[in-house]
Scaffold this active site. Structure first.
Site, PDB file in Angstrom:
ATOM      1  N   HIS A  35       0.740  -1.269  -0.070  1.00 55.65           N
ATOM      2  CA  HIS A  35      -0.018   0.015  -0.070  1.00 55.65           C
ATOM      3  C   HIS A  35       0.832   1.144   0.030  1.00 55.65           C
ATOM      4  O   HIS A  35       0.563   2.157  -0.770  1.00 55.65           O
ATOM      5  CB  HIS A  35      -1.016  -0.089   1.166  1.00 55.65           C
ATOM      6  CG  HIS A  35      -1.808   1.175   1.284  1.00 55.65           C
ATOM      7  ND1 HIS A  35      -3.325   1.087   1.065  1.00 55.65           N
ATOM      8  CD2 HIS A  35      -1.708   2.362   1.810  1.00 55.65           C
ATOM      9  CE1 HIS A  35      -3.619   2.450   1.148  1.00 55.65           C
ATOM     10  NE2 HIS A  35      -2.554   3.183   1.722  1.00 55.65           N
ATOM     11  N   GLU A  36       1.768   1.417   1.016  1.00 57.50           N
ATOM     12  CA  GLU A  36       2.592   2.725   0.896  1.00 57.50           C
ATOM     13  C   GLU A  36       3.434   2.685  -0.096  1.00 57.50           C
ATOM     14  O   GLU A  36       3.960   3.665  -0.579  1.00 57.50           O
ATOM     15  CB  GLU A  36       3.424   2.463   2.427  1.00 57.50           C
ATOM     16  CG  GLU A  36       2.535   2.527   3.541  1.00 57.50           C
ATOM     17  CD  GLU A  36       1.510   3.707   3.579  1.00 57.50           C
ATOM     18  OE1 GLU A  36       1.874   4.847   3.019  1.00 57.50           O
ATOM     19  OE2 GLU A  36       0.543   3.552   4.270  1.00 57.50           O
ATOM     20  N   HIS A  75       1.758   4.418  -2.886  1.00 58.06           N
ATOM     21  CA  HIS A  75       1.798   5.658  -2.640  1.00 58.06           C
ATOM     22  C   HIS A  75       3.090   6.376  -3.068  1.00 58.06           C
ATOM     23  O   HIS A  75       3.288   7.451  -3.719  1.00 58.06           O
ATOM     24  CB  HIS A  75       1.665   6.268  -1.102  1.00 58.06           C
ATOM     25  CG  HIS A  75       0.265   6.232  -0.593  1.00 58.06           C
ATOM     26  ND1 HIS A  75      -0.725   6.901  -1.387  1.00 58.06           N
ATOM     27  CD2 HIS A  75      -0.260   5.594   0.433  1.00 58.06           C
ATOM     28  CE1 HIS A  75      -2.039   6.737  -0.486  1.00 58.06           C
ATOM     29  NE2 HIS A  75      -1.760   6.033   0.477  1.00 58.06           N
ATOM     30  N   HIS A 116       3.450   6.772  -6.858  1.00 55.86           N
ATOM     31  CA  HIS A 116       2.439   8.043  -7.343  1.00 55.86           C
ATOM     32  C   HIS A 116       3.586   9.275  -7.148  1.00 55.86           C
ATOM     33  O   HIS A 116       3.470   9.975  -8.187  1.00 55.86           O
ATOM     34  CB  HIS A 116       1.632   8.106  -6.260  1.00 55.86           C
ATOM     35  CG  HIS A 116       0.430   9.114  -6.858  1.00 55.86           C
ATOM     36  ND1 HIS A 116      -0.744   9.416  -5.935  1.00 55.86           N
ATOM     37  CD2 HIS A 116       0.128   9.497  -7.896  1.00 55.86           C
ATOM     38  CE1 HIS A 116      -1.634  10.048  -6.964  1.00 55.86           C
ATOM     39  NE2 HIS A 116      -1.186  10.379  -8.075  1.00 55.86           N
TER      40      HIS A 116
HETATM   41 ZN   LIG Z   1      -3.041   5.281   1.891  1.00 60.61          ZN
END
Ligand SMILES: [Zn+2]
Length: 687
Positions: A478-479, A482, A485
């Site tokens: 998940h991290e 990010h 991104h």
């Molecule tokens: Zn998040």
């Protein structure tokens, strides 16, 4: 600041590996004077832009604003990193001092009338400025920011707005403190084996510690913290005690007296409605949703109601299954909210017979990091190489160079994986430096993204491998989503770089990336036993994946009812009695008597302890719709790494930041807007 206080240049001129800050040269005492100087420098830059006697142009106003405050943002990025990931008493004291100064600094800029006049002139003439789409969005963002700070209002309305904002901040703080006070003041002390029937050892230990914290050594305390009350409701065989604890839990903030939040809710909602009217919006939800992907309250309610119908139907089936277990025990009562978790756990144990502990030996931190990088290479063509011996902000921090397929350096990535007492809990991504292509005042053109991930995995004993739970592994993916991104960002302007997108879009790159963890090809290669090297047995994995949709009717009803009440509050025509509105909303949607909202209003911290998630609790589900639909695009091709789809994903989502409208970005990738079907299927709620 006096001339005798030397400023540490290491805070603002970064001379480490590929422009990394030299963290080893920064002392805690450097921050206070550096902040003072940086606030002044930024203020002077702002004044210069505002006082420019030349007519406003995009360059002399918007671009000038975009590159202003360089020192402040560098010092801030190092400081807030430390405040979250490696704090101490000096930093904490400084934090209390800097936070209000920071907010004053930016609200002063937001109310600079001369500056707004220049932005407003540009906005009025935007069609004749020859701006491309990204530049137009950047201008719009600046303009809206000023407008929402009240720049367009008459003097006395501005004063009223400032007063409302200040009162709201105070109400929010009080709301949170009241919930905390109610949680602290209630405890149920148990001692007899009869009272502790069904309570497993791990929970007994936690309850014993909680009791001794409260001066009742030798007893066991049920408290209202989620980590105790939820397992107690799950495992306790004593129905009377479960009911007593549950009723106390859902009454937080609603107990009368000093800590009762009901009056604060009414006041907060009235002020929010007044603020929205002042700023020209129909209601507070419309104000908050402007600039999001959802855009309107109607769009949000449309999604929530569509999900609600399915979730409520599933919950009724689940309730019927639980009722059978109740009857089988020879009991004669309905399934009530204090029964649900208890019987659901019995059913779960019966249907899916495995424990989390069986998975751990297969989930080594090192291998899961490798898996994360491998997925990024297969989708986006980038490679990660660890650079040993480079000082991060803590000895545990690891530094990686990220290069594109042609070998060009595109980002630095810092991974900080282990828990320590100086780190706050949770996991997050942030940036020391964001990607952009503008020319800075020192003549440098553009900047390399320097991105970091912070996690809280348990540190293994010396010489032992770090083993993760499945949740931990998901968090790592998940991290890193990010982080991608931020690292794949390819925009011109800093304010729309990377994660500079709306709240209901920002979790798409992260939640989507989680899907690749459980792709069979990745698990086979990376989820291998730390001693034998054997891949995780498929039967075990199947059970884990199947268990994910268990009890999802309950969880979705809990969530969706809270989100619907949040929307009802912020779209209501009149602000009458908030608790009556909560009851009426639940009545209207047909809330089952066996389930209670995940957050009842008097302790709905997301919505009332600050402004972050007001008219925004929905966004968790909005992002789930996006990520499920986006991954379905890959599944439809039959190849989870389909190169064409991956290219579209990079071009329209991971690299564009906030430079285009999120709806257009999504359509560019998927060819259409998402439907909730894939999310419903993932939750096991498809028709
Ligand atoms: Zn998040």
């Amino acid at each position: 600041m006096t001339a005798s206080t030397p400023l540490n240049p290491a805070l603002t001129t970064w001379t480490g590996h590929e422009g990394l800050p030299r963290f080893d040269l920064v002392k805690d005492t450097d921050f206070a004077p550096a902040f003072e100087a940086a606030f002044k420098a930024h203020e002077a830059e702002i004044d210069e832009i505002a006082a420019n006697h030349e007519a406003p142009t995009f360059d002399n106003t918007v671009i000038a604003l975009e590159i202003a405050g360089d020192a402040l943002s560098r010092i801030s990025s190092i400081f807030w990193n430390k405040a979250g990931a490696d704090t101490n008493e000096t930093i904490q004291a400084l934090e209390r001092d800097i936070a209000p100064k920071m907010s004053r600094h930016y609200s002063k800029i937001g109310m600079n009338a001369a500056l707004f006049k220049r932005i407003d002139t540009l906005w009025e003439n935007r069609d004749s400025l020859g701006l491309d789409l990204e530049a137009t969005r950047v201008l719009e963002r600046h303009w809206k920011g000023f407008v929402k700070s009240g720049a367009k209002l008459a003097k006395d309305d501005q004063e009223r707005l400032a007063a409302i904002n200040e009162t709201l901040a105070g109400l929010g703080a009080k709301f949170g403190q009241n919930v905390l006070a109610d949680e602290k003041s209630w405890a149920l002390f148990l001692q007899s084996e009869e009272d502790l029937a069904g309570v497993p050892d791990f929970l007994r230990d936690a309850m014993a510690a909680a009791a001794s914290d409260r001066g009742e050594k030798g007893k066991y305390a049920v408290t209202l913290s989620r980590s105790i009350i939820e397992p107690f409701l799950t495992f306790s065989d004593n129905r009377e005690l479960r009911e007593k604890a549950f009723r106390a839990w859902i009454a937080r903030g609603e107990n009368g007296g000093e800590t009762d939040n009901r009056g604060l809710i009414a006041e907060t909602l009235a002020l929010r409605a007044e603020k929205a009217k002042l700023l020209g919006y129909a209601n507070y939800a419309a104000l908050k949703l402007d600039n999001t992907m959802a855009k309107t309250p109607e769009a949000v309610n449309g999604l929530l109601m569509q999900v609600w119908e399915k979730a409520a139907a599933r919950a009724r089936e689940e309730e019927a299954d639980l009722a059978k277990l109740v009857a089988a025990e020879g009991r004669n009562h309905d399934v009530m909210p204090w029964d649900w978790r208890h019987y659901a756990e019995k059913l779960r144990a019966e249907k899916f017979n495995f424990s989390e502990g069986e998975l751990k030996p297969y989930l080594q931190l090192e291998k899961i990091i490798d898996a994360c990088f491998d997925v990024a290479q297969r989708l986006f063509g980038i490679t990660a190489t660890e650079k040993k011996g480079i000082a991060g902000y803590h000895p545990d921090v690891r530094v990686f160079e990220i290069r594109d397929a042609g070998g060009k350096l595109v980002a630095l990535f810092l991974g900080d994986y282990f828990a320590r007492s100086s780190k706050r809990s949770g996991a997050w991504m942030s940036a020391f430096q964001s990607q952009h292509k503008l020319t800075l005042k020192n003549g440098a053109v553009g900047e390399l993204p320097i991105i970091y991930n912070v996690c809280n995995f348990a540190k293994p004993a010396e010489g032992k491998p770090a083993l993760l739970s499945l949740d931990d592994a998901r968090t790592l993916f998940h991290e890193f989503g990010h982080a991608l991104h931020g690292m794949l960002s390819n925009v011109t302007y800093p304010s729309v770089s990377g994660t500079g997108v709306s709240r209901d879009f920002v979790e798409l790159p992260s939640q989507l990336y989680e899907h690749w963890l459980t792709v069979p090809d990745i698990l086979k290669r990376y989820a291998v036993h730390y001693q034998t090297g054997e891949p995780m047995p498929e039967a075990l994995l199947d059970k884990v994946l199947a268990a994910r949709t268990f009890n999802s009717g309950f969880a979705t009803v809990e969530f969706t009812s809270s989100a619907l009440v949040d929307m009802a509050y912020h779209t209501a025509e009149t602000q009458s009695e908030p608790m009556a509105l909560e009851a009426a909303t639940l009545e209207k949607i047909g809330m089952p008597q066996s389930i209670v909202m995940r957050h009842r209003s008097p302790h709905f911290l997301h919505v009332f302890s600050g402004d972050g998630y007001s008219a925004g609790y929905y966004s968790y589900m909005w992002s789930e719709v996006l990520d499920a639909d986006a991954f379905a695009a890959f599944e439809e091709t039959g190849n989870p790494f389909d190169p064409g789809m991956a290219q579209k994903l990079k071009d329209n989502v991971y690299s564009v930041g906030g430079s285009i409208d999120p709806e257009d970005a999504y359509k560019g990738f998927r060819g259409k807007l998402p439907s909730p079907d894939a999310m419903l299927a993932k939750k096991g709620l498809a028709a």
